[in-house]
Design an enzyme around this catalytic site. Structure first.
Site, PDB file in Angstrom:
ATOM      1  N   HIS A 115     -42.252  -2.287  16.521  1.00 39.97           N
ATOM      2  CA  HIS A 115     -41.604  -3.263  17.403  1.00 39.97           C
ATOM      3  C   HIS A 115     -41.931  -4.701  16.972  1.00 39.97           C
ATOM      4  O   HIS A 115     -41.034  -5.505  16.703  1.00 39.97           O
ATOM      5  CB  HIS A 115     -42.076  -3.014  18.843  1.00 39.97           C
ATOM      6  CG  HIS A 115     -41.476  -3.934  19.866  1.00 39.97           C
ATOM      7  ND1 HIS A 115     -40.508  -3.529  20.747  1.00 39.97           N
ATOM      8  CD2 HIS A 115     -41.704  -5.237  20.144  1.00 39.97           C
ATOM      9  CE1 HIS A 115     -40.165  -4.545  21.526  1.00 39.97           C
ATOM     10  NE2 HIS A 115     -40.885  -5.599  21.187  1.00 39.97           N
ATOM     11  N   GLU A 116     -43.214  -5.001  16.877  1.00 40.05           N
ATOM     12  CA  GLU A 116     -43.607  -6.375  16.538  1.00 40.05           C
ATOM     13  C   GLU A 116     -43.190  -6.730  15.113  1.00 40.05           C
ATOM     14  O   GLU A 116     -42.833  -7.882  14.832  1.00 40.05           O
ATOM     15  CB  GLU A 116     -45.112  -6.583  16.735  1.00 40.05           C
ATOM     16  CG  GLU A 116     -45.620  -6.358  18.165  1.00 40.05           C
ATOM     17  CD  GLU A 116     -44.886  -7.174  19.221  1.00 40.05           C
ATOM     18  OE1 GLU A 116     -44.298  -8.226  18.911  1.00 40.05           O
ATOM     19  OE2 GLU A 116     -44.877  -6.734  20.397  1.00 40.05           O
ATOM     20  N   HIS A 144     -39.736  -8.040  15.201  1.00 36.76           N
ATOM     21  CA  HIS A 144     -39.701  -9.473  15.545  1.00 36.76           C
ATOM     22  C   HIS A 144     -40.103 -10.316  14.336  1.00 36.76           C
ATOM     23  O   HIS A 144     -39.475 -11.330  14.023  1.00 36.76           O
ATOM     24  CB  HIS A 144     -40.688  -9.780  16.680  1.00 36.76           C
ATOM     25  CG  HIS A 144     -40.242  -9.307  18.033  1.00 36.76           C
ATOM     26  ND1 HIS A 144     -38.984  -9.576  18.534  1.00 36.76           N
ATOM     27  CD2 HIS A 144     -40.897  -8.614  19.002  1.00 36.76           C
ATOM     28  CE1 HIS A 144     -38.889  -9.050  19.751  1.00 36.76           C
ATOM     29  NE2 HIS A 144     -40.022  -8.464  20.053  1.00 36.76           N
ATOM     30  N   HIS A 175     -37.464 -10.539  11.660  1.00 39.26           N
ATOM     31  CA  HIS A 175     -36.389 -11.404  12.156  1.00 39.26           C
ATOM     32  C   HIS A 175     -36.782 -12.865  11.918  1.00 39.26           C
ATOM     33  O   HIS A 175     -36.010 -13.671  11.399  1.00 39.26           O
ATOM     34  CB  HIS A 175     -36.187 -11.105  13.650  1.00 39.26           C
ATOM     35  CG  HIS A 175     -34.916 -11.649  14.240  1.00 39.26           C
ATOM     36  ND1 HIS A 175     -34.593 -11.464  15.556  1.00 39.26           N
ATOM     37  CD2 HIS A 175     -33.900 -12.367  13.723  1.00 39.26           C
ATOM     38  CE1 HIS A 175     -33.434 -12.049  15.811  1.00 39.26           C
ATOM     39  NE2 HIS A 175     -32.991 -12.603  14.717  1.00 39.26           N
TER      40      HIS A 175
HETATM   41 ZN   LIG Z   1     -40.536  -7.605  21.908  1.00 36.46          ZN
END
Ligand SMILES: [Zn+2]
Length: 622
Positions: A398-399, A402, A405
């Site tokens: 998940h991180e 980010h 991105h």
């Molecule tokens: Zn998040």
């Protein structure tokens, strides 16, 4: 799953100094020392007066406009470097005084910075739009600032005169009173009950303990937890009703003075999201309630209960299967997981893993939880508290979503458009979670482990797609009640909440029993004070599930087709920062959030997950 964690004692409290460097982030990439930080902060503070150098002159020439925006964004970037260093350092050990002071000093400078350039937007709005357009076409160096300029001008119809704006700004200080009172009541003053569980353990049921213990395997415990917690909330139903009503009044005030048709429109205008996207989500969910009811029937069967009750919704479908990973294994799995995104993506991720982006392990005094941040021109930074469980692997994926991105947008965009909008942020992270669970499923033959993974995927879709939308519907409902002039009391709010919950969970059709007492659930949810925020959890997951599905399917065929248009479009979005509006970014990536297509793809995934779980369960009968 046979992978086991090999690094000894990871889960125990460790001193930061004993953790090997390869598991720590490198804040030295921001400043070589605290002294260098202080020197940079003093230099930046001395530049504050430069921010108002061209005040009153923005319309004089393209050159003056350019100089102002350059100064502002340069300051902004230097400030973000100071802030990220100070807050990251403070998160390494929240007990340490010096980093906390540095963090406060950066915040203070941030306030001074905001005040020093508060004249820029109003002055820009007041300029003749045709003239600003001429500036933009005549001065190519203004190109990086186009989005900032256009975004400011877009607000013009809802911007007031200078004197009115001043009053509005002062009034907005009062806007948070309702949420603040609620926060203090919910987090500190409410006398939460203490109950005894079947294990003999005594627990004080505040919101955090409730979230944990509503998952109890023992059904009698769940019943006890729900009735004690909601019973306590019920005592404060009237008070909590007033705090929420105060917040809604502030939203309506804003809507009226800025000439919006509804509170929803006023809120979504901020990020240029059409209200139709919100309404579409509610309609799509209603249309798909049979899928939720199918889920509830499956849950009833897996829990082996005669009547499914709302109290049974949080116990995990499948008891935790023991999967353990050390950070190196987790990194390797994450890289394999992300293969459908192509070599360039995974190589950049590998480079990030090897070069001080991530602070992996928990240690004494370290901030809990996980997040990703970054500094333009440097790289992303991510904080984890990796304990080796499957959850931690999910958090890493998940991180890292980010962070990539951030990395890709930083690489492709000038600073003014490098940060991505909130509406797309959770797409990049949950996209990677989706790839992870499918990668794990591809690798896992064991039925128990498969059921566990499928159960995680399914519960994530259920809570985010349906529960967050249920919240969004309630939030729209009470704003509309207030807009119609109906009183917002605790009792009214509970009535509305219960009606929506019973609709969703099929109470009247006998799918899931929703007791009267659950009507007060709204009272502990802080998000209802955030002004139409929760729906984005649902839309993000809808978008990422739909996009990930397309990219996964495309990757399976790439050997034959040699083409990856879906991946390319998705990566382009990750490189686009905020150079376009969120809805347009997603549309180009392949999901049109103004239609039902992405939602239907997410529901298809939910049904496919249940098909497979039912197949495994059927096999077990024989
Ligand atoms: Zn998040």
């Amino acid at each position: 799953m046979t992978i086991t964690m090999t690094t000894a004692g990871l889960a125990e409290a460790t001193e930061r100094k004993d953790i090997p460097a390869q598991y720590k982030w490198n804040l030295g990439d921001l400043f070589p020392s605290d002294a260098a930080w202080t020197k940079a902060k003093d230099e930046l503070t001395a530049k504050l007066p430069e921010l108002s150098k061209h005040k009153g002159r923005l319309g004089k020439s393209a050159g003056e406009l350019l100089a102002t925006l350059q100064t502002m964004f340069d300051f902004d970037l230097a400030l973000s470097r100071l802030s990220v260093y100070a807050s990251s350092l403070s998160d390494e050990d929240v007990r340490a005084a010096r980093p906390r002071e540095m963090k406060q000093a950066a915040e203070e400078l941030g306030t001074q910075y905001a005040a020093a350039c508060s004249w820029i937007r109003p002055e820009l709005v007041a300029l003749d739009a045709a003239k600003v357009k001429r500036f933009l076409t005549g001065e190519p160096k203004l190109a990086p600032y186009r989005m900032y300029i256009e975004e400011t001008l877009r607000r013009k119809p809802h911007t007031l005169s200078a004197a009115e704006e001043k009053i509005a700004a002062e009034a907005s200080d009062m806007e948070h009173a309702g949420g603040e009172v609620h926060g203090i009541l919910a987090n500190a003053d409410l006398p939460y009950p203490t109950i005894k569980l079947s294990t003999g353990e005594s627990v004080r049921l505040d919101a955090a303990a409730f979230t944990l213990h509503r998952q109890a395997r023992n059904r009698a415990d769940r019943e006890r937890v729900f009735s004690a917690f909601f019973g306590a909330l019920k005592t404060y139903e009237r008070t909590m009703g007033s705090t929420l009503a105060a917040t809604v009044k502030a939203h309506l005030f804003d809507k009226r003075i800025r000439h919006f048709d509804s509170a929803l429109e006023a809120s979504l205008f901020q990020d240029n999201i059409p209200p139709a996207v919100y309404k579409q989500l509610l309609a799509d969910v209603h249309r798909s309630l049979p899928t939720l009811h199918r889920y509830l029937a499956l849950r009833k069967r897996m829990l082996g209960v005669d009547v499914l009750r709302y109290q049974d919704l949080y116990v995990p479908l499948v008891a935790n299967v023991d999967m353990k990973f050390d950070p190196d294994q987790a990194r390797a799995i994450t890289l394999e997981t992300l293969a459908p995104l192509g070599k360039e993506y995974t190589e950049a991720m590998r480079h990030g893993f090897d070069s001080g982006w991530t602070d992996y392990l928990p240690s004494t005094g370290k901030r809990s939880g996980a997040y990703s941040t970054g500094v333009y021109g440097v790289h992303p930074f991510q904080l984890l508290n990796f304990n080796g469980h499957y959850d931690d692997l999910t958090t890493l994926a998940h991180e890292s979503g980010h962070s990539m991105h951030t990395f890709l947008s930083y690489a492709a965009q000038p600073y003014p458009t490098a940060d991505y909008p909130i509406f797309v942020a959770e797409v990049a992270s949950t996209f990677n979670e989706n790839l992870l669970v499918h990668h794990m499923l591809d690798q896992t033959k064991d039925d128990d482990a498969r059921l566990f993974l499928l159960g995680t995927l399914l519960d994530g879709l259920r809570t985010t797609l349906f529960r967050q939308t249920q919240f969004a519907e309630f939030e729209l409902g009470f704003h509309e009640q207030a807009e119609r002039g109906e009183p917002l009391t605790g009792e009214n709010l509970s009535q509305l909440y219960l009606k929506i919950a019973r609709d969703y969970y099929g109470h009247d059709q006998g799918v899931c029993q929703v007791d009267e007492l659950l009507a007060v659930e709204w009272a502990y949810v802080p998000h209802f004070y955030y002004d139409f925020y929760v729906y984005q959890y649902a839309t993000s997951l809808v978008a990422s599930t739909s996009l990930a599905r397309a990219v996964r399917e495309e990757a399976k065929l790439v050997q034959t087709t040699g083409k990856t248009p879906r991946r390319d479009a998705y990566l382009k979005m990750l490189s686009s920062g905020s150079s376009r509006y969120a809805i347009d970014l997603l549309k180009d990536a392949g999901v049109d959030m103004t239609t039902s297509a992405p939602f239907d793809a997410a529901i298809a995934e939910m049904n496919a997950t249940m098909d497979e779980m039912e197949r495994i369960l059927a096999k077990r009968k024989h």
